[in-house]
Scaffold this active site. Structure first.
Site, PDB file in Angstrom:
ATOM      1  CB  CYS A   2      -0.872   0.054   1.236  1.00 38.83           C
ATOM      2  SG  CYS A   2      -1.759  -1.455   1.564  1.00 38.83           S
ATOM      3  NE  ARG A  27       4.515   1.723  -1.028  1.00 41.97           N
ATOM      4  CZ  ARG A  27       5.323   1.818   0.009  1.00 41.97           C
ATOM      5  NH1 ARG A  27       6.421   2.521  -0.092  1.00 41.97           N
ATOM      6  NH2 ARG A  27       5.047   1.230   1.154  1.00 41.97           N
ATOM      7  CD1 TRP A  74      -0.451  -5.662  -3.343  1.00 43.12           C
ATOM      8  CD2 TRP A  74      -0.389  -6.529  -1.279  1.00 43.12           C
ATOM      9  NE1 TRP A  74       0.057  -6.930  -3.433  1.00 43.12           N
ATOM     10  CE2 TRP A  74       0.105  -7.486  -2.191  1.00 43.12           C
ATOM     11  CE3 TRP A  74      -0.440  -6.866   0.075  1.00 43.12           C
ATOM     12  CZ2 TRP A  74       0.548  -8.747  -1.801  1.00 43.12           C
ATOM     13  CZ3 TRP A  74       0.001  -8.127   0.462  1.00 43.12           C
ATOM     14  CH2 TRP A  74       0.486  -9.047  -0.468  1.00 43.12           C
ATOM     15  CG  ASN A 100       0.563   1.812   3.827  1.00 45.37           C
ATOM     16  OD1 ASN A 100      -0.518   1.961   3.285  1.00 45.37           O
ATOM     17  ND2 ASN A 100       1.692   2.318   3.345  1.00 45.37           N
ATOM     18  N   GLY A 101      -0.424  -1.683   6.549  1.00 44.71           N
ATOM     19  CA  GLY A 101      -0.088  -2.632   7.610  1.00 44.71           C
ATOM     20  C   GLY A 101      -1.271  -3.499   7.966  1.00 44.71           C
ATOM     21  CD  GLU A 481      17.491 -11.861  -8.919  1.00 40.17           C
ATOM     22  OE1 GLU A 481      16.991 -12.445  -7.950  1.00 40.17           O
ATOM     23  OE2 GLU A 481      17.087 -10.737  -9.296  1.00 40.17           O
ATOM     24  CG  HIS A 504      20.755 -35.737  -6.907  1.00 38.00           C
ATOM     25  ND1 HIS A 504      21.179 -36.985  -6.516  1.00 38.00           N
ATOM     26  CD2 HIS A 504      21.874 -35.073  -7.287  1.00 38.00           C
ATOM     27  CE1 HIS A 504      22.497 -37.059  -6.618  1.00 38.00           C
ATOM     28  NE2 HIS A 504      22.944 -35.910  -7.089  1.00 38.00           N
ATOM     29  CE  LYS A 603      11.450  -1.837  -6.134  1.00 36.33           C
ATOM     30  NZ  LYS A 603      12.230  -2.871  -6.840  1.00 36.33           N
TER      31      LYS A 603
HETATM   32  C1  F6R Z   1      12.163  -9.441  -6.635  1.00 39.24           C
HETATM   33  C2  F6R Z   1      12.159  -8.491  -5.544  1.00 39.24           C
HETATM   34  C3  F6R Z   1      11.861  -8.995  -4.185  1.00 39.24           C
HETATM   35  C4  F6R Z   1      12.655  -8.193  -3.138  1.00 39.24           C
HETATM   36  C5  F6R Z   1      12.223  -8.609  -1.724  1.00 39.24           C
HETATM   37  C6  F6R Z   1      13.046  -7.910  -0.672  1.00 39.24           C
HETATM   38  O1  F6R Z   1      12.497  -8.827  -7.851  1.00 39.24           O
HETATM   39  O2  F6R Z   1      12.366  -7.331  -5.734  1.00 39.24           O
HETATM   40  O3  F6R Z   1      12.105 -10.360  -4.073  1.00 39.24           O
HETATM   41  O4  F6R Z   1      14.011  -8.430  -3.328  1.00 39.24           O
HETATM   42  O5  F6R Z   1      10.872  -8.304  -1.538  1.00 39.24           O
HETATM   43  O6  F6R Z   1      12.932  -6.525  -0.801  1.00 39.24           O
HETATM   44  P1  F6R Z   1      13.995  -5.543  -0.184  1.00 39.24           P
HETATM   45  O7  F6R Z   1      15.271  -5.776  -0.908  1.00 39.24           O
HETATM   46  O8  F6R Z   1      13.434  -4.177  -0.404  1.00 39.24           O
HETATM   47  O9  F6R Z   1      14.119  -5.896   1.269  1.00 39.24           O
END
Ligand code: F6R
Length: 608
Positions: A2, A27, A74, A100-101, A481, A504, A603
Site C-alpha cells: 500500500c 509498490r 494492496w 498501511n499494515g 535470480e 537428483h 515493491k
Molecule cells: C524481486 C524483488 C523482491 C525483493 C524482496 C526484498 O524482484 O524485488 O524479491 O528483493 O521483496 O525486498 P527488499 O530488498 O526491499 O528488502
C-alpha cells in the site's frame, strides 16, 4: 504494498494526491482512493483496480480543498473492492483514515465495535481505526493518543477530521512514514518517491511517533504526548531518476542504468589512493569488528540471492563462516547470534518487515549490526549501527535489477574490508580492485547484446510453462535470480537449481523442447556444468547459455548463447545476471504483461 500520501497546503489537494499516488504505483496495489476535507464534509472518491479508474472519477466529480489524504491499497483484510478501498471513515463520516499494515487484534476490535452497535461498512481493519477515532471527542491528535493503546500490530496511518480543520495526524508502528517539508505546504507519505517532486527536506518518523501536520508546521509527539525532535534530512535523490525518461518500462531503464549504479557504488567506497576499500566512517566500532568470528546475512527475495553470492565472497576473501538466512525464517528459528556474529540485513527498500524483525533480533542479541540498503533514512538504515548505501537511486520497477547488482558489489566491498581487518589483504588484491573499477564497462558490454539474441531467447522460453535455470558455485544464486525474474514478471514457472543437483530430481521434467538456461561462463567447474547440459540435451532440452561468446565448447552444445564479456571470477555474478534480466523482460513484453507492476506483487513488503 500500500501507498500513502497526505497533503496540507495552499494548492488544490486532489492533483497533488493523484500525482503522489501515481509515483507510488510501483509498490503494487489493487484499489485506490482520496479524501478531501471540504467546507462542511469530508468527500471521498475510491475505485477498485488501477489508478486510472480513480482519476477518471476525479475528473468527473472534482473535489475541492487544500487538505487531503490518498491511498493505493494492496488487499489484506477484505477483497480489493471499492468498499474496502481507503480512505475509510467512521459511521458519521467525520474522520477519514488511510492505513498501511495489519491490525493483529482486528477480530477483537471488530467484535467490540459490532457488539456496541457500530454499523461497519467494510471488511477492513482500517475502518476500525476510523471508527475508534470517530467515537472520541476533541482535537484529532488527542483522539489518536487515546486510541493508540488499542491498536496491536503494524500500522502507518494518516487521518483527518472534519472537527479539526487544516490538520492531518500521522502515526506509525512498523511501516514507514516520511514527512515532506515544503514552502507553504507540508506532506506525508509512505515513501519519499511520492514527495521528491515537491520537496527534498524530509523527516522520517520513528515507530511510536505521532505527527500533527498542517500547512504551517509539523509537531511530533511520542505516545505519552511529550514533544520529540526528529532531524530534518535533505534527500540527495534526483526526482528525474524516478521517471521513465523515454524507456518503455522502468524495468528496462533500471537494467540499463546498472553501469552507472555500479560505478557510483564503487566510487563511493573505493579508496583510489590506497587501491583498496574504504569503509571507514560507516559506523562500526573497529574493536567489535575485530572480535567477529562469523557472519550472518539476512534478507528476502532477490536481496537474499545477493546474500548467497555474498557468502562466497566473504568466505573466500575474509575466511569467515557465513550463514545466509531468509529473514522470515531467521526471526523464528532462535539463531545462534551474539557479540561475535556480524549480522548484515540486506534490503533494497530498507522497509521489508521480515528483514527489519531479523535485524532487531540480532541487535537485541548484542550482535554488531550492519545494513546494505538502497534508501538513506529507511528503517533498516536507522536500525543498523553501520550502513553501506548502494547507489542505485530510486528503483521503481517491482522486479529488482540495479539494486541487486549494486548489492553484489556492496557485499564484495564488505568482504574486502573484512579481509583487510583480518590481516589477509595481499598485493594481489589490487587486481580485484582494478577489475571492480572496470566492472561497469563489462556490464555495458553485456547490455549491448543484439536484440536478435533475445528474440531467439523469447522463442525458446515463452511457449513453455516451465523452465530450469542451472548454475554452479558463485553462479548458482544467479540461476535462482534468473528464475525468479522470469516467474515474477512473465508468470511462467521457472526453477533455479545447482547444476550438480539436477540429476537428483528435476531432470524428470526434461522433455522435447524443455528450456534449460545455464550460467556457463569460464569457471573452474565449467566442464562439469557442460557435462550436466549434455545430460539434458540428450533428453531433448533446448539450451540457452550465458557465456563468453568465444567459448566454442559452449556454443557447440547449446541452441543460444547470451553473450557476456570475460571478467574476474568473483565478479561474474554481476555480469551474468544482466542477460537473464533482459531475457525475463523480453519474455514478459512478448506476453503482453505489466512488466513494472506484475500481478500480486508489491515493491516494498512492509507486512509479515
Ligand atoms: C524481486 C524483488 C523482491 C525483493 C524482496 C526484498 O524482484 O524485488 O524479491 O528483493 O521483496 O525486498 P527488499 O530488498 O526491499 O528488502
Amino acid at each position: 504494498m500500500c501507498g500513502i500520501i497526505g497533503y496540507a497546503g495552499s494548492h488544490e489537494t486532489v492533483p497533488v494526491l493523484l500525482d503522489g499516488l501515481r509515483r507510488l504505483e510501483y509498490r503494487g496495489y489493487d484499489s485506490a482512493g482520496v479524501a478531501v476535507a471540504g467546507d462542511d464534509e469530508i468527500r471521498i472518491l475510491r475505485a477498485a483496480g488501477k489508478l486510472a479508474n480513480l482519476e477518471e472519477r476525479a475528473y468527473g466529480c472534482p473535489l475541492r480543498g487544500t487538505l487531503g489524504i490518498g491511498h493505493t491499497r494492496w488487499a489484506t483484510h477484505g477483497a480489493p473492492t471499492e468498499a474496502n478501498a481507503h480512505p475509510q471513515t467512521d459511521s458519521g463520516g467525520r474522520v477519514a483514515v488511510v492505513h498501511n499494515g495489519i491490525l493483529e487484534n482486528y477480530a477483537t476490535l471488530r467484535h467490540e465495535l459490532l457488539s456496541a452497535g457500530t454499523a461497519l461498512a467494510s471488511d477492513t481493519d482500517t475502518e476500525l481505526i476510523a471508527q475508534l477515532l470517530g467515537s472520541r471527542e476533541g482535537p484529532l491528535l488527542e483522539r489518536v493518543l487515546g486510541v493508540l493503546p488499542r491498536l496491536e500490530g503494524q500500522y502507518a496511518v494518516v487521518a483527518l477530521s472534519q472537527d479539526d480543520p487544516g490538520t492531518l495526524v500521522a502515526f506509525r508502528n512498523g511501516p514507514p512514514l516520511v514527512i515532506g517539508l515544503g514552502a507553504d505546504e507540508n506532506l506525508v507519505a509512505s515513501d519519499v518517491t511520492a514527495l521528491v517532486q515537491r520537496t527534498r527536506r524530509v523527516i522520517f518518523l520513528e515507530n511510536g511517533d505521532v505527527a500533527r501536520i498542517s500547512r504551517d508546521g509539523v509537531t511530533i509527539v511520542a505516545g505519552d504526548g511529550q514533544v520529540v525532535q526528529r532531524p530534518v534530512e535533505e534527500l540527495d535523490w534526483d526526482p528525474g531518476r524516478a521517471e521513465k525518461s523515454g524507456y518503455r518500462h522502468f524495468m528496462l531503464k533500471e537494467i540499463c542504468e546498472q553501469p552507472d549504479a555500479l560505478r557510483n557504488t564503487v566510487v563511493a567506497y573505493l579508496d583510489a589512493e590506497r587501491q583498496g576499500v574504504n569503509l571507514d566512517g560507516l559506523g562500526f566500532d573497529p574493536r567489535r569488528i575485530a572480535a567477529v568470528r562469523k557472519v550472518q546475512l539476512v534478507a528476502c527475495g532477490t536481496s537474499w540471492h545477493a546474500c548467497l553470492v555474498g557468502k562466497f565472497l566473504i568466505e573466500q576473501l575474509a575466511q569467515l563462516p557465513v550463514d545466509v538466512d531468509y529473514a522470515s525464517e531467521y526471526r523464528y528459528r532462535s539463531p545462534l547470534v551474539g557479540g561475535e556474529t556480524l549480522v548484515v540485513g540486506v534490503s533494497q527498500s530498507g522497509e521489508t518487515a521480515d528483514t527489519l524483525a531479523a535485524m532487531e533480533l540480532a541487535r537485541d542479541a548484542g550482535a554488531p549490526l550492519g545494513t546494505i540498503c538502497n534508501v538513506r533514512g529507511s528503517s533498516a538504515w536507522r536500525l543498523a549501527e553501520a550502513r553501506l548505501l548502494t547507489q542505485a537511486g530510486p528503483e521503481v520497477g517491482v522486479a529488482s535489477t540495479k539494486a541487486f547488482t549494486t548489492q553484489l558489489v556492496a557485499l564484495l566491498l564488505v568482504a574486502l574490508a573484512l579481509r583487510r581487518t583480518r590481516g589477509l589483504a595481499t598485493e594481489g588484491d589490487r587486481d580485484l580492485v582494478t577489475a571492480l573499477q572496470r566492472l561497469p564497462l563489462a556490464v555495458e558490454q553485456a547490455l549491448a547484446a543484439p536484440d536478435e539474441v533475445f528474440r531467439r531467447g523469447v522463442e525458446l522460453v515463452s511457449e513453455h510453462e516451465d523452465s530450469l535455470f542451472l548454475g554452479r558455485g558463485i553462479l548458482y544464486p544467479i540461476a535462482l535470480e534468473g528464475a525468479l525474474k522470469l516467474k515474477e514478471i512473465s508468470y511462467l514457472h521457472a526453477e533455479g537449481y545447482p547444476a550438480g543437483e539436477m540429476k537428483h530430481g528435476p531432470i524428470a521434467l526434461v522433455q522435447e523442447g524443455f528450456p534449460v538456461v545455464a550460467l556457463a561462463t569460464q569457471t573452474a567447474t565449467r566442464d562439469k556444468l557442460l557435462g550436466n547440459l549434455m545430460e539434458v540435451r540428450s533428453r531433448g532440452a533446448s539450451l540457452i547459455a550465458v557465456s563468453e561468446p568465444d567459448a566454442a565448447e559452449v556454443a557447440r552444445l547449446v541452441d543460444l548463447v547470451l553473450p557476456v564479456p570475460p571478467v574476474q571470477h568473483l565478479l561474474q555474478p554481476v555480469v551474468a545476471v544482466v542477460p537473464l534480466q533482459l531475457l525475463a523482460y523480453h519474455v514478459a513484453v512478448e506476453l503482453g504483461l505489466d512488466v513494472d507492476q506484475p500481478r500480486n506483487l508489491a515493491k516494498s513488503v512492509t507486512v509479515e
